[in-house]
Design a protein around this motif. Structure first.
Motif, PDB file in Angstrom:
ATOM      1  N   GLY A 103       6.287   0.687  15.364  1.00 30.42           N
ATOM      2  CA  GLY A 103       7.604   0.390  14.806  1.00 30.42           C
ATOM      3  C   GLY A 103       8.688   0.235  15.848  1.00 30.42           C
ATOM      4  N   GLN A 104       8.343  -0.304  17.008  1.00 32.93           N
ATOM      5  CA  GLN A 104       9.301  -0.460  18.098  1.00 32.93           C
ATOM      6  C   GLN A 104       9.843  -1.886  18.118  1.00 32.93           C
ATOM      7  OE1 GLN A 104      10.314   1.888  20.194  1.00 32.93           O
ATOM      8  NE2 GLN A 104       8.922   3.520  19.575  1.00 32.93           N
ATOM      9  N   ARG A 105      11.054  -2.004  18.639  1.00 30.97           N
ATOM     10  CA  ARG A 105      11.666  -3.323  18.785  1.00 30.97           C
ATOM     11  C   ARG A 105      11.534  -3.762  20.232  1.00 30.97           C
ATOM     12  NH1 ARG A 105      16.901  -5.154  19.975  1.00 30.97           N
ATOM     13  NH2 ARG A 105      17.621  -2.982  20.112  1.00 30.97           N
ATOM     14  N   GLY A 106      11.013  -4.970  20.429  1.00 28.12           N
ATOM     15  CA  GLY A 106      10.839  -5.475  21.778  1.00 28.12           C
ATOM     16  C   GLY A 106      10.505  -6.952  21.749  1.00 28.12           C
ATOM     17  N   VAL A 121       3.061 -11.686  31.918  1.00 24.70           N
ATOM     18  CA  VAL A 121       3.523 -11.370  30.568  1.00 24.70           C
ATOM     19  C   VAL A 121       4.565 -10.266  30.694  1.00 24.70           C
ATOM     20  CG1 VAL A 121       2.879 -10.631  28.256  1.00 24.70           C
ATOM     21  CG2 VAL A 121       1.255 -11.946  29.632  1.00 24.70           C
ATOM     22  N   ASP A 122       5.733 -10.474  30.071  1.00 22.73           N
ATOM     23  CA  ASP A 122       6.827  -9.502  30.130  1.00 22.73           C
ATOM     24  C   ASP A 122       7.070  -8.899  28.759  1.00 22.73           C
ATOM     25  OD1 ASP A 122       7.201  -9.977  32.774  1.00 22.73           O
ATOM     26  OD2 ASP A 122       8.889 -11.346  32.537  1.00 22.73           O
ATOM     27  N   LEU A 123       7.244  -7.578  28.741  1.00 23.43           N
ATOM     28  CA  LEU A 123       7.643  -6.863  27.528  1.00 23.43           C
ATOM     29  C   LEU A 123       8.993  -6.217  27.807  1.00 23.43           C
ATOM     30  CD1 LEU A 123       7.361  -5.529  24.762  1.00 23.43           C
ATOM     31  CD2 LEU A 123       5.945  -3.757  25.835  1.00 23.43           C
ATOM     32  N   HIS A 124      10.014  -6.595  27.032  1.00 23.07           N
ATOM     33  CA  HIS A 124      11.355  -6.046  27.181  1.00 23.07           C
ATOM     34  C   HIS A 124      11.604  -5.052  26.058  1.00 23.07           C
ATOM     35  CE1 HIS A 124      15.995  -6.639  27.102  1.00 23.07           C
ATOM     36  NE2 HIS A 124      15.644  -5.581  27.803  1.00 23.07           N
ATOM     37  N   LEU A 125      11.937  -3.800  26.436  1.00 21.99           N
ATOM     38  CA  LEU A 125      12.251  -2.752  25.470  1.00 21.99           C
ATOM     39  C   LEU A 125      13.739  -2.446  25.593  1.00 21.99           C
ATOM     40  CD1 LEU A 125       9.195  -0.396  26.169  1.00 21.99           C
ATOM     41  CD2 LEU A 125       9.456  -2.021  24.281  1.00 21.99           C
ATOM     42  N   PRO A 126      14.585  -3.094  24.792  1.00 23.26           N
ATOM     43  CA  PRO A 126      16.030  -2.916  24.958  1.00 23.26           C
ATOM     44  C   PRO A 126      16.496  -1.486  24.689  1.00 23.26           C
ATOM     45  CG  PRO A 126      15.529  -4.199  22.977  1.00 23.26           C
ATOM     46  CD  PRO A 126      14.252  -4.057  23.726  1.00 23.26           C
ATOM     47  N   ALA A 127      15.865  -0.798  23.738  1.00 27.03           N
ATOM     48  CA  ALA A 127      16.306   0.562  23.431  1.00 27.03           C
ATOM     49  C   ALA A 127      16.053   1.505  24.606  1.00 27.03           C
ATOM     50  CB  ALA A 127      15.590   1.077  22.178  1.00 27.03           C
ATOM     51  N   ALA A 128      14.958   1.299  25.340  1.00 28.83           N
ATOM     52  CA  ALA A 128      14.625   2.149  26.482  1.00 28.83           C
ATOM     53  C   ALA A 128      15.188   1.597  27.787  1.00 28.83           C
ATOM     54  CB  ALA A 128      13.111   2.296  26.606  1.00 28.83           C
ATOM     55  N   ARG A 129      15.844   0.427  27.724  1.00 26.83           N
ATOM     56  CA  ARG A 129      16.350  -0.243  28.929  1.00 26.83           C
ATOM     57  C   ARG A 129      15.252  -0.312  29.998  1.00 26.83           C
ATOM     58  NH1 ARG A 129      21.340  -1.546  29.544  1.00 26.83           N
ATOM     59  NH2 ARG A 129      21.189  -1.406  31.841  1.00 26.83           N
ATOM     60  N   ARG A 130      14.119  -0.886  29.588  1.00 26.10           N
ATOM     61  CA  ARG A 130      12.944  -0.935  30.460  1.00 26.10           C
ATOM     62  C   ARG A 130      12.192  -2.243  30.230  1.00 26.10           C
ATOM     63  NH1 ARG A 130       9.726   3.021  33.040  1.00 26.10           N
ATOM     64  NH2 ARG A 130      11.205   4.593  32.331  1.00 26.10           N
ATOM     65  N   ARG A 131      11.598  -2.750  31.307  1.00 25.77           N
ATOM     66  CA  ARG A 131      10.740  -3.920  31.225  1.00 25.77           C
ATOM     67  C   ARG A 131       9.356  -3.575  31.759  1.00 25.77           C
ATOM     68  NH1 ARG A 131      15.146  -7.515  31.925  1.00 25.77           N
ATOM     69  NH2 ARG A 131      15.092  -9.162  30.351  1.00 25.77           N
ATOM     70  N   LEU A 132       8.337  -4.169  31.129  1.00 26.76           N
ATOM     71  CA  LEU A 132       6.963  -4.028  31.576  1.00 26.76           C
ATOM     72  C   LEU A 132       6.467  -5.401  32.006  1.00 26.76           C
ATOM     73  CD1 LEU A 132       7.447  -1.461  29.786  1.00 26.76           C
ATOM     74  CD2 LEU A 132       5.030  -1.602  29.156  1.00 26.76           C
ATOM     75  N   ARG A 133       6.048  -5.540  33.251  1.00 27.84           N
ATOM     76  CA  ARG A 133       5.531  -6.807  33.770  1.00 27.84           C
ATOM     77  C   ARG A 133       4.027  -6.687  33.983  1.00 27.84           C
ATOM     78  NH1 ARG A 133       6.646 -11.433  36.942  1.00 27.84           N
ATOM     79  NH2 ARG A 133       8.265 -11.788  35.376  1.00 27.84           N
ATOM     80  N   ASP A 212      -4.847   2.254  22.001  1.00 28.15           N
ATOM     81  CA  ASP A 212      -4.746   3.710  21.960  1.00 28.15           C
ATOM     82  C   ASP A 212      -3.504   4.231  22.680  1.00 28.15           C
ATOM     83  OD1 ASP A 212      -7.100   3.704  20.588  1.00 28.15           O
ATOM     84  OD2 ASP A 212      -8.361   4.261  22.302  1.00 28.15           O
ATOM     85  N   CYS A 213      -2.805   3.358  23.388  1.00 27.44           N
ATOM     86  CA  CYS A 213      -1.596   3.771  24.094  1.00 27.44           C
ATOM     87  C   CYS A 213      -0.417   3.827  23.117  1.00 27.44           C
ATOM     88  CB  CYS A 213      -1.281   2.805  25.240  1.00 27.44           C
ATOM     89  SG  CYS A 213      -2.593   2.693  26.482  1.00 27.44           S
ATOM     90  N   ARG A 214       0.688   4.370  23.585  1.00 26.01           N
ATOM     91  CA  ARG A 214       1.877   4.449  22.754  1.00 26.01           C
ATOM     92  C   ARG A 214       3.103   4.046  23.568  1.00 26.01           C
ATOM     93  NH1 ARG A 214       0.419   9.574  24.258  1.00 26.01           N
ATOM     94  NH2 ARG A 214       2.054  10.885  25.187  1.00 26.01           N
ATOM     95  N   ILE A 215       4.095   3.527  22.877  1.00 23.39           N
ATOM     96  CA  ILE A 215       5.332   3.108  23.518  1.00 23.39           C
ATOM     97  C   ILE A 215       6.389   4.169  23.259  1.00 23.39           C
ATOM     98  CG2 ILE A 215       7.158   1.376  23.539  1.00 23.39           C
ATOM     99  CD1 ILE A 215       5.120  -0.724  22.904  1.00 23.39           C
ATOM    100  N   GLU A 216       6.939   4.722  24.347  1.00 22.53           N
ATOM    101  CA  GLU A 216       7.967   5.746  24.231  1.00 22.53           C
ATOM    102  C   GLU A 216       9.168   5.355  25.080  1.00 22.53           C
ATOM    103  OE1 GLU A 216       6.263   9.461  25.291  1.00 22.53           O
ATOM    104  OE2 GLU A 216       4.905   9.542  23.577  1.00 22.53           O
ATOM    105  N   GLN A 217      10.121   6.274  25.190  1.00 21.16           N
ATOM    106  CA  GLN A 217      11.328   5.999  25.967  1.00 21.16           C
ATOM    107  C   GLN A 217      11.002   5.776  27.445  1.00 21.16           C
ATOM    108  OE1 GLN A 217      14.168   5.625  24.451  1.00 21.16           O
ATOM    109  NE2 GLN A 217      15.501   5.271  26.233  1.00 21.16           N
TER     110      GLN A 217
END
Length: 640
Positions: A103-106, A121-133, A212-217
């Protein structure tokens, strides 16, 4: 025109789709796939770097099944067609599913880095102010640095996931203390994504399925990693060794800037005037161990070990780290420019000689006796020794023993006491143990034990050395006596490590080993084998009594055993000390093989070795070689 290329990946639905698929290569699997997905249409999609034309699946019984372009379509210049050519789309789909699951926004996007749409591939998580490359294509350091700055423009952190190990991954591991990895495995028509973590603590990577991973802050967290990888940037500054000696003087009137980036646990910071070798004096932050007495601002000090420069990227200024230091005397300090200038000595005038009985003759002038500079230094060192505190004596002993290690020499305890004076006079055995433990503390694998350089008045090892080693945590030292051969062998090895570490050309050394005795006790099975060989010798003596009765098979057996023992001794090197028995048996075997070689003549004038070899049977020699081989196996098991 027929399409002979083995295209394994496609997108489903239309040419602009980002829904990837891998065609099963085996005919039975493709038949099952067709029955499950009868309405699928396949395309050489733009997201794959393709032409946008339609593809059809080809089923073969005698070769791999694959996609082929439908005749009449556009000319295709697609570079990659293997099963990994759609990995960026599988990563993209896996991240989208993970966002929906938690249920995350990205936002997930693929990037074209110059070699096609699948560069990253880039994942932008605006709520956590974080990017995953997720870096799919190879990247060099400069490109990575520019991309890292670009990605971090509107976020607080950028997490990089590398597809393979390489120089860039090793660089990030050295900077941050950990690296994040990803890989894909084929499962039917899917490519399953796995997330891996690697730290300095171990070379292996721990892998977990992406689902099996999870997205957190803090970003993407894998189950097996837990809190192991440090989340965030490097906490320690980069370290660069400084060549040559370094002197410094503290400035107690200037405070260290508040919130200094060079602060770390177990260290104290101070402002100092520092003079590296061949450089002018500079003002710098000094990082010193907090478990030793701080230097006085009234004196000038010299670093005993090689100092290091500390640098924090993006931070102005630098710092110097050193662990051990020694105070300079007034004359040495004056020459550094960091202390006051000493007054010049008053000019010495000649003293007239006493009058003789002949006053009419001029008396010769006797000049004062010249005092050598070496005598002055010795007297000054003696005067300094009388006022050394215990902490200063510990530092001074470290310096003396480090210099001795660099020169490859040892030092008697009595000579050391004469140099230092009061701190080492009339100390008990217990006090001497405590003092030497403090000299070598803290001890880690990359250091050498300096106490092994000290000898007793008789030239042997210090009587308290085993107790000192046990207190320092060196395994196997407890309960040993100073005349123990294993202890002497270990001390010799440790002194060689000291020469390698503190010599003029320092070089890496192996890890310190515990004090152990090479075990040469045979196992029960080995004893049974030796007994059987000896019984065979007795039986063979009754049948064949010398080398001239040996058969070709027996000669081959002796040669094989001789070569086996030679290889084992070569592998063990210095770990196996050759005894007189070993040398005797190996010489006997060489002579025996030379006399029994095809075409060899029995010499008329035989040497003692040849005469003994001729009297030795093949069974007797094989039993001796078997016993030595078993002994070598026992030594190898002890060390490896």
């Amino acid at each position: 025109m027929l399409d002979h290329r083995l295209v394994q990946t496609a997108v489903i639905g239309n040419s602009k789709s980002d829904h990837p698929v891998i065609l099963p290569m085996e005919a039975p699997e493709l038949e099952v796939w067709r029955r499950r997905h009868p309405k699928y249409t396949y395309w050489c999609g733009y997201e794959l770097g393709g032409c946008g034309g339609r593809l059809m699946d080809r089923l073969y019984r005698d070769k791999a099944c694959h996609f082929a372009h439908v005749a009449g379509g556009p000319t295709c210049g697609r570079a990659a067609t293997g099963e990994s050519s759609a990995d960026h789309l599988f990563v993209k789909r896996g991240l989208r599913r993970l966002l929906d699951k938690h249920g995350q926004r990205g936002e997930v996007r693929t990037r074209d880095l110059g070699s096609g749409p699948g560069g990253a591939v880039d994942l932008h998580l605006p709520a956590a102010r974080r990017r995953l490359r997720f870096q799919v294509s190879p990247l060099d350091y400069r490109s990575w640095r520019a991309a890292d700055l670009d990605l971090g423009g509107d976020v607080d952190e950028v997490d990089w996931f590398f597809r393979t190990d390489g120089p860039l991954a090793e660089e990030v591991l050295a900077r941050d203390g950990y690296i994040l990895r990803f890989r894909l495995e084929t499962r039917g028509g899917e490519r399953r994504v796995y997330i891996g973590t690697r730290t300095h603590d171990g070379p292996s990577v721990r892998w977990d399925p992406l689902e099996d991973c999870r997205i957190e802050q803090v970003g993407l967290v894998a189950p097996s990693a837990g809190a192991t990888p440090p989340l965030g940037r490097r906490t320690k500054p980069f370290t660069f060794p400084l060549a040559g000696p370094l002197v410094f003087a503290l400035d107690e009137g200037t405070a260290v800037p508040e919130g200094s980036p060079f602060a770390s646990e177990g260290r104290r910071l101070a402002m100092a005037d520092v003079r590296p070798a061949g450089s002018p004096i500079v003002r710098a932050v000094l990082s010193l161990p907090d478990d030793t007495a701080p230097p006085s601002a009234a004196h000038v000090y010299r670093a005993v070990d090689r100092a290091s420069m500390l640098v924090r990227e993006g931070v102005e200024g630098w710092a110097v780290r050193l662990d051990r230091f020694v105070r300079l005397d007034a004359h040495e300090a004056a020459r550094t420019g960091l202390a006051g200038v000493l007054p010049e000595l008053p000019e010495q005038r000649p003293v007239p000689a006493p009058q003789t009985r002949q006053p009419d003759r001029p008396s010769p002038v006797v000049p004062p006796r010249a005092v050598s500079s070496a005598t002055v230094r010795k007297q000054r060192a003696k005067d300094d020794a009388l006022v050394l505190t215990r902490d200063q004596a510990v530092v001074r002993v470290r310096e003396i023993l480090t210099d001795a290690a660099a020169e490859g020499r040892t030092l008697r305890w009595s000579d050391l006491g004469a140099q230092l004076g009061n701190p080492l006079k009339s100390v008990s055995e217990r006090e001497r143990i405590d003092f030497l433990v403090e000299v070598d503390s803290p001890l880690w694998d990359s250091k050498a034990v300096l106490s092994v350089l000290l000898a007793g008045d008789n030239g042997g090892l210090l009587s308290c050395l085993p107790a000192v080693l046990h207190r320092l945590g060196v395994g196997g030292a407890q309960g040993l006596s100073t005349d123990s051969p294993p202890l002497h062998a270990w001390v010799k090895q440790e002194r060689e490590r000291g020469i390698a570490l503190y010599g003029t050309s320092p070089r890496p050394v192996p890890r310190r080993r515990p004090v152990t005795t090479p075990t040469r006790t045979l196992t029960a099975q080995q004893w049974r084998d030796v007994g059987a060989s000896l019984r065979g010798v007795q039986q063979h003596k009754r049948e064949r009594t010398d080398a001239r009765h040996a058969t070709a098979g027996e000669i081959r057996q002796v040669r094989a055993l001789y070569d086996r023992v030679q290889r084992k001794m070569s592998d063990l090197g210095g770990a196996f000390r050759r005894t007189k028995r070993t040398n005797r048996v190996m010489l006997l075997a060489r002579t025996w093989l030379a006399l029994t070689a095809p075409g060899a003549q029995t010499p008329a004038n035989r040497s003692p070795e040849q005469a003994q070899a001729l009297r030795t049977s093949a069974a007797e020699l094989s039993a001796e070689l078997n016993a030595i081989a078993a002994e070598l196996e026992a030594v190898k098991a002890q060390y490896w």
